[in-house]
Scaffold this motif. Structure first.
Motif, short mmCIF file in Angstrom:
data_model
loop_
_atom_site.label_atom_id
_atom_site.label_comp_id
_atom_site.label_asym_id
_atom_site.label_seq_id
_atom_site.Cartn_x
_atom_site.Cartn_y
_atom_site.Cartn_z
N VAL A 21 51.99 21.49 34.88
CA VAL A 21 51.86 22.94 34.99
C VAL A 21 51.20 23.51 33.73
O VAL A 21 50.28 24.33 33.81
N THR A 22 51.65 23.07 32.57
CA THR A 22 51.08 23.55 31.31
C THR A 22 49.60 23.23 31.22
O THR A 22 48.78 24.07 30.84
N GLU A 23 49.23 22.01 31.58
CA GLU A 23 47.83 21.59 31.52
C GLU A 23 46.96 22.45 32.43
O GLU A 23 45.90 22.93 32.04
N ILE A 24 47.40 22.66 33.65
CA ILE A 24 46.60 23.41 34.62
C ILE A 24 46.57 24.90 34.25
O ILE A 24 45.52 25.54 34.32
N LEU A 25 47.71 25.44 33.84
CA LEU A 25 47.72 26.85 33.46
C LEU A 25 46.88 27.11 32.22
O LEU A 25 46.31 28.19 32.08
N SER A 26 46.77 26.13 31.33
CA SER A 26 45.90 26.33 30.17
C SER A 26 44.44 26.41 30.59
O SER A 26 43.65 27.13 29.98
N ARG A 27 44.08 25.73 31.66
CA ARG A 27 42.70 25.83 32.18
C ARG A 27 42.46 27.20 32.80
O ARG A 27 41.55 27.91 32.45
N VAL A 28 43.31 27.58 33.73
CA VAL A 28 43.06 28.81 34.46
C VAL A 28 43.55 30.05 33.71
O VAL A 28 43.17 31.16 34.06
N CYS A 83 38.96 28.82 45.82
CA CYS A 83 39.31 29.97 46.66
C CYS A 83 40.82 30.14 46.75
O CYS A 83 41.33 31.27 46.75
N SER A 84 41.56 29.04 46.78
CA SER A 84 43.02 29.15 46.81
C SER A 84 43.54 29.71 45.49
O SER A 84 44.49 30.49 45.46
N LEU A 85 42.90 29.35 44.37
CA LEU A 85 43.26 29.94 43.08
C LEU A 85 42.95 31.43 43.09
O LEU A 85 43.77 32.24 42.63
N LEU A 86 41.81 31.80 43.63
CA LEU A 86 41.43 33.21 43.69
C LEU A 86 42.46 34.02 44.48
O LEU A 86 42.85 35.12 44.07
N ARG A 87 42.94 33.49 45.59
CA ARG A 87 43.97 34.19 46.38
C ARG A 87 45.23 34.39 45.54
O ARG A 87 45.85 35.46 45.56
N THR A 88 45.61 33.36 44.80
CA THR A 88 46.79 33.45 43.94
C THR A 88 46.59 34.48 42.84
O THR A 88 47.48 35.29 42.56
N VAL A 89 45.42 34.47 42.22
CA VAL A 89 45.11 35.42 41.15
C VAL A 89 45.11 36.85 41.69
O VAL A 89 45.64 37.77 41.05
N ARG A 90 44.54 37.04 42.87
CA ARG A 90 44.53 38.38 43.46
C ARG A 90 45.96 38.84 43.74
O ARG A 90 46.30 40.01 43.53
N GLY A 91 46.81 37.93 44.21
CA GLY A 91 48.22 38.26 44.43
C GLY A 91 48.91 38.67 43.14
O GLY A 91 49.67 39.63 43.11
N LEU A 92 48.63 37.94 42.07
CA LEU A 92 49.21 38.28 40.77
C LEU A 92 48.69 39.63 40.30
O LEU A 92 49.44 40.44 39.75
N GLY A 93 47.40 39.89 40.51
CA GLY A 93 46.83 41.18 40.16
C GLY A 93 47.48 42.31 40.92
O GLY A 93 47.80 43.37 40.35
N GLU A 94 47.71 42.12 42.22
CA GLU A 94 48.37 43.14 43.03
C GLU A 94 49.79 43.38 42.53
O GLU A 94 50.26 44.52 42.46
N TRP A 95 50.50 42.29 42.16
CA TRP A 95 51.84 42.42 41.61
C TRP A 95 51.80 43.23 40.31
O TRP A 95 52.63 44.13 40.10
N ALA A 96 50.83 42.94 39.44
CA ALA A 96 50.72 43.64 38.17
C ALA A 96 50.48 45.13 38.39
O ALA A 96 51.10 45.98 37.73
N ILE A 97 49.60 45.47 39.32
CA ILE A 97 49.32 46.87 39.61
C ILE A 97 50.55 47.56 40.18
O ILE A 97 50.91 48.67 39.77
N ALA A 98 51.22 46.91 41.12
CA ALA A 98 52.39 47.49 41.77
C ALA A 98 53.55 47.71 40.78
O ALA A 98 54.36 48.61 40.97
N ASN A 99 53.65 46.88 39.76
CA ASN A 99 54.78 46.93 38.83
C ASN A 99 54.43 47.48 37.45
O ASN A 99 55.28 47.47 36.55
N ARG A 100 53.22 47.96 37.28
CA ARG A 100 52.76 48.42 35.97
C ARG A 100 53.66 49.51 35.40
O ARG A 100 54.08 49.43 34.25
N ASP A 101 53.97 50.53 36.20
CA ASP A 101 54.79 51.64 35.68
C ASP A 101 56.17 51.16 35.24
O ASP A 101 56.68 51.57 34.19
#
Length: 134
Positions: free
Chosen positions: A15-22, A90-108
């Motif tokens: 997990v650490t190795e892959i997360l350091s890449r992305v 593309c599967s990474l992009l879907r995950t990243v978009r989900g994380l982005g949506e979470w960040a926007i929804a929880n920003r406040d």
């Protein structure tokens, strides 16, 4: 993989190795830009603000090495090179978009928690419970 399996030492390293890449400064921005379709090098360079030619080259090579991006060279003069997300990318992009949506929804809520913390409270807003329990 269930959450209980993440803490197995071999899995932690993976997990650490892959997360350091992305999770580096540029990879996600490049992946997001390629989410719109194949891009040429200079298109990517213009769309990723602040990235140098060398850093874009290194980022693309790393993403290609990890199987997230393909590089296609067309035999024209001058040669044309396109970069495109693979299915894995593309599967990474879907995950990243989900994380982005979470960040926007929880920003406040996150900003409010930071403000409480910076003012001496905890993230839940009640510092007295921590000390009363001790």
């Amino acid at each position: 993989m269930s959450p209980s399996h993440i803490h197995v030492p071999d899995h932690c390293r993976t997990v650490t190795e892959i997360l350091s890449r992305v999770g580096d400064k540029w990879s996600i921005q490049v992946v997001v830009q390629m989410g719109e379709g194949p891009k040429r090098f200079n298109e990517l360079r213009r769309s990723v603000t602040g990235i140098s030619q060398r850093m874009l080259t290194l980022t693309l090579r790393g993403l290609e090495r990890d199987g997230l991006v393909t590089r296609t060279v067309y035999p024209t003069i001058p040669p044309r090179v396109d970069y495109q997300l693979t299915g894995l990318g593309c599967s990474l992009l879907r995950t990243v978009r989900g994380l982005g949506e979470w960040a926007i929804a929880n920003r406040d809520e996150i900003l409010a928690a930071r403000q409480r913390f910076d003012q001496g409270g905890d993230a839940d807003g009640d510092v007295s419970q921590k000390f009363d329990a001790a």
